[in-house]
Design a protein around this motif. Sequence first.
Motif, PDB file in Angstrom:
ATOM      1  N   VAL A 150     -23.389 -45.224   9.737  1.00  0.00           N
ATOM      2  CA  VAL A 150     -23.521 -44.392  10.944  1.00  0.00           C
ATOM      3  C   VAL A 150     -22.431 -44.739  11.955  1.00  0.00           C
ATOM      4  N   LEU A 151     -22.158 -46.031  12.137  1.00  0.00           N
ATOM      5  CA  LEU A 151     -21.091 -46.435  13.058  1.00  0.00           C
ATOM      6  C   LEU A 151     -19.734 -45.935  12.577  1.00  0.00           C
ATOM      7  N   ASN A 152     -19.511 -45.967  11.274  1.00  0.00           N
ATOM      8  CA  ASN A 152     -18.254 -45.472  10.717  1.00  0.00           C
ATOM      9  C   ASN A 152     -18.122 -43.964  10.930  1.00  0.00           C
ATOM     10  N   LEU A 153     -19.183 -43.211  10.691  1.00  0.00           N
ATOM     11  CA  LEU A 153     -19.149 -41.763  10.909  1.00  0.00           C
ATOM     12  C   LEU A 153     -18.950 -41.427  12.389  1.00  0.00           C
ATOM     13  N   TYR A 154     -19.591 -42.192  13.270  1.00  0.00           N
ATOM     14  CA  TYR A 154     -19.445 -41.938  14.706  1.00  0.00           C
ATOM     15  C   TYR A 154     -18.016 -42.231  15.160  1.00  0.00           C
ATOM     16  N   THR A 155     -17.356 -43.168  14.496  1.00  0.00           N
ATOM     17  CA  THR A 155     -15.947 -43.429  14.793  1.00  0.00           C
ATOM     18  C   THR A 155     -15.111 -42.178  14.536  1.00  0.00           C
ATOM     19  N   TYR A 156     -15.378 -41.513  13.422  1.00  0.00           N
ATOM     20  CA  TYR A 156     -14.653 -40.280  13.114  1.00  0.00           C
ATOM     21  C   TYR A 156     -14.965 -39.167  14.116  1.00  0.00           C
ATOM     22  N   VAL A 157     -16.193 -39.107  14.586  1.00  0.00           N
ATOM     23  CA  VAL A 157     -16.574 -38.100  15.584  1.00  0.00           C
ATOM     24  C   VAL A 157     -15.820 -38.355  16.895  1.00  0.00           C
ATOM     25  N   ILE A 158     -15.699 -39.611  17.295  1.00  0.00           N
ATOM     26  CA  ILE A 158     -14.971 -39.940  18.524  1.00  0.00           C
ATOM     27  C   ILE A 158     -13.501 -39.570  18.395  1.00  0.00           C
ATOM     28  N   ILE A 159     -12.903 -39.876  17.258  1.00  0.00           N
ATOM     29  CA  ILE A 159     -11.493 -39.534  17.039  1.00  0.00           C
ATOM     30  C   ILE A 159     -11.309 -38.020  17.031  1.00  0.00           C
ATOM     31  N   ALA A 160     -12.205 -37.299  16.367  1.00  0.00           N
ATOM     32  CA  ALA A 160     -12.117 -35.832  16.349  1.00  0.00           C
ATOM     33  C   ALA A 160     -12.281 -35.254  17.750  1.00  0.00           C
ATOM     34  N   SER A 161     -13.167 -35.826  18.533  1.00  0.00           N
ATOM     35  CA  SER A 161     -13.368 -35.345  19.900  1.00  0.00           C
ATOM     36  C   SER A 161     -12.127 -35.576  20.757  1.00  0.00           C
ATOM     37  N   ALA A 162     -11.488 -36.719  20.602  1.00  0.00           N
ATOM     38  CA  ALA A 162     -10.273 -36.998  21.370  1.00  0.00           C
ATOM     39  C   ALA A 162      -9.147 -36.045  20.973  1.00  0.00           C
ATOM     40  N   ILE A 163      -8.975 -35.821  19.672  1.00  0.00           N
ATOM     41  CA  ILE A 163      -7.932 -34.902  19.212  1.00  0.00           C
ATOM     42  C   ILE A 163      -8.230 -33.484  19.676  1.00  0.00           C
ATOM     43  N   PHE A 164      -9.499 -33.068  19.605  1.00  0.00           N
ATOM     44  CA  PHE A 164      -9.856 -31.730  20.061  1.00  0.00           C
ATOM     45  C   PHE A 164      -9.604 -31.568  21.558  1.00  0.00           C
ATOM     46  N   SER A 165      -9.892 -32.599  22.337  1.00  0.00           N
ATOM     47  CA  SER A 165      -9.655 -32.491  23.779  1.00  0.00           C
ATOM     48  C   SER A 165      -8.168 -32.364  24.080  1.00  0.00           C
ATOM     49  N   TRP A 166      -7.326 -33.026  23.309  1.00  0.00           N
ATOM     50  CA  TRP A 166      -5.876 -32.869  23.497  1.00  0.00           C
ATOM     51  C   TRP A 166      -5.442 -31.460  23.125  1.00  0.00           C
ATOM     52  N   LEU A 167      -5.935 -30.948  22.004  1.00  0.00           N
ATOM     53  CA  LEU A 167      -5.584 -29.592  21.590  1.00  0.00           C
ATOM     54  C   LEU A 167      -6.051 -28.569  22.615  1.00  0.00           C
ATOM     55  N   TYR A 168      -7.216 -28.786  23.178  1.00  0.00           N
ATOM     56  CA  TYR A 168      -7.756 -27.883  24.188  1.00  0.00           C
ATOM     57  C   TYR A 168      -6.955 -27.987  25.489  1.00  0.00           C
ATOM     58  N   ALA A 169      -6.581 -29.201  25.873  1.00  0.00           N
ATOM     59  CA  ALA A 169      -5.848 -29.395  27.135  1.00  0.00           C
ATOM     60  C   ALA A 169      -4.461 -28.771  27.091  1.00  0.00           C
ATOM     61  N   PHE A 170      -3.826 -28.787  25.931  1.00  0.00           N
ATOM     62  CA  PHE A 170      -2.480 -28.234  25.809  1.00  0.00           C
ATOM     63  C   PHE A 170      -2.481 -26.787  25.334  1.00  0.00           C
ATOM     64  N   ASN A 171      -3.645 -26.149  25.333  1.00  0.00           N
ATOM     65  CA  ASN A 171      -3.803 -24.740  24.945  1.00  0.00           C
ATOM     66  C   ASN A 171      -3.266 -24.446  23.543  1.00  0.00           C
ATOM     67  N   ILE A 172      -3.468 -25.361  22.632  1.00  0.00           N
ATOM     68  CA  ILE A 172      -3.072 -25.132  21.246  1.00  0.00           C
ATOM     69  C   ILE A 172      -4.158 -24.358  20.520  1.00  0.00           C
ATOM     70  N   VAL A 173      -5.413 -24.634  20.847  1.00  0.00           N
ATOM     71  CA  VAL A 173      -6.527 -23.891  20.258  1.00  0.00           C
ATOM     72  C   VAL A 173      -6.965 -22.814  21.243  1.00  0.00           C
ATOM     73  N   ASN A 174      -7.473 -21.718  20.711  1.00  0.00           N
ATOM     74  CA  ASN A 174      -7.931 -20.601  21.523  1.00  0.00           C
ATOM     75  C   ASN A 174      -9.350 -20.890  22.002  1.00  0.00           C
ATOM     76  N   SER A 175      -9.506 -21.121  23.284  1.00  0.00           N
ATOM     77  CA  SER A 175     -10.813 -21.496  23.825  1.00  0.00           C
ATOM     78  C   SER A 175     -11.791 -20.323  23.875  1.00  0.00           C
ATOM     79  N   SER A 176     -11.311 -19.097  23.743  1.00  0.00           N
ATOM     80  CA  SER A 176     -12.217 -17.955  23.773  1.00  0.00           C
ATOM     81  C   SER A 176     -12.815 -17.652  22.399  1.00  0.00           C
ATOM     82  N   ASN A 177     -12.340 -18.335  21.367  1.00  0.00           N
ATOM     83  CA  ASN A 177     -12.877 -18.162  20.028  1.00  0.00           C
ATOM     84  C   ASN A 177     -14.259 -18.819  19.954  1.00  0.00           C
TER      85      ASN A 177
END
Length: 96
Positions: A11-38
Amino acid sequence: MQAILDVVLLVLNLYTYVIIASAIFSWLYAFNIVNSSNQVIATIGQTLYNLTEPALRPIRRVMPNLGGVDLSPIALLLGIFLIQNIIVRYIYPNVF
């Protein structure tokens, strides 16, 4: 007892991946790389936020404000790695 410790480590290992994915997603969202209206992107972002925010909020309250840099995911990852090492090195060998 070893099975329970294995599940905790998994569970701790899986949560590590969730934290990394959340950080990467926040960067993609902040730099408008992903479409937030999707709808799918918004659902993924909300899910990652809901999974990580309860653990990151207390860390953000304690850490100083560094402007646009959020180091709370790094602090949380270091805490998870510490817990994993304590389990592997000290608790797991003492379980029969």
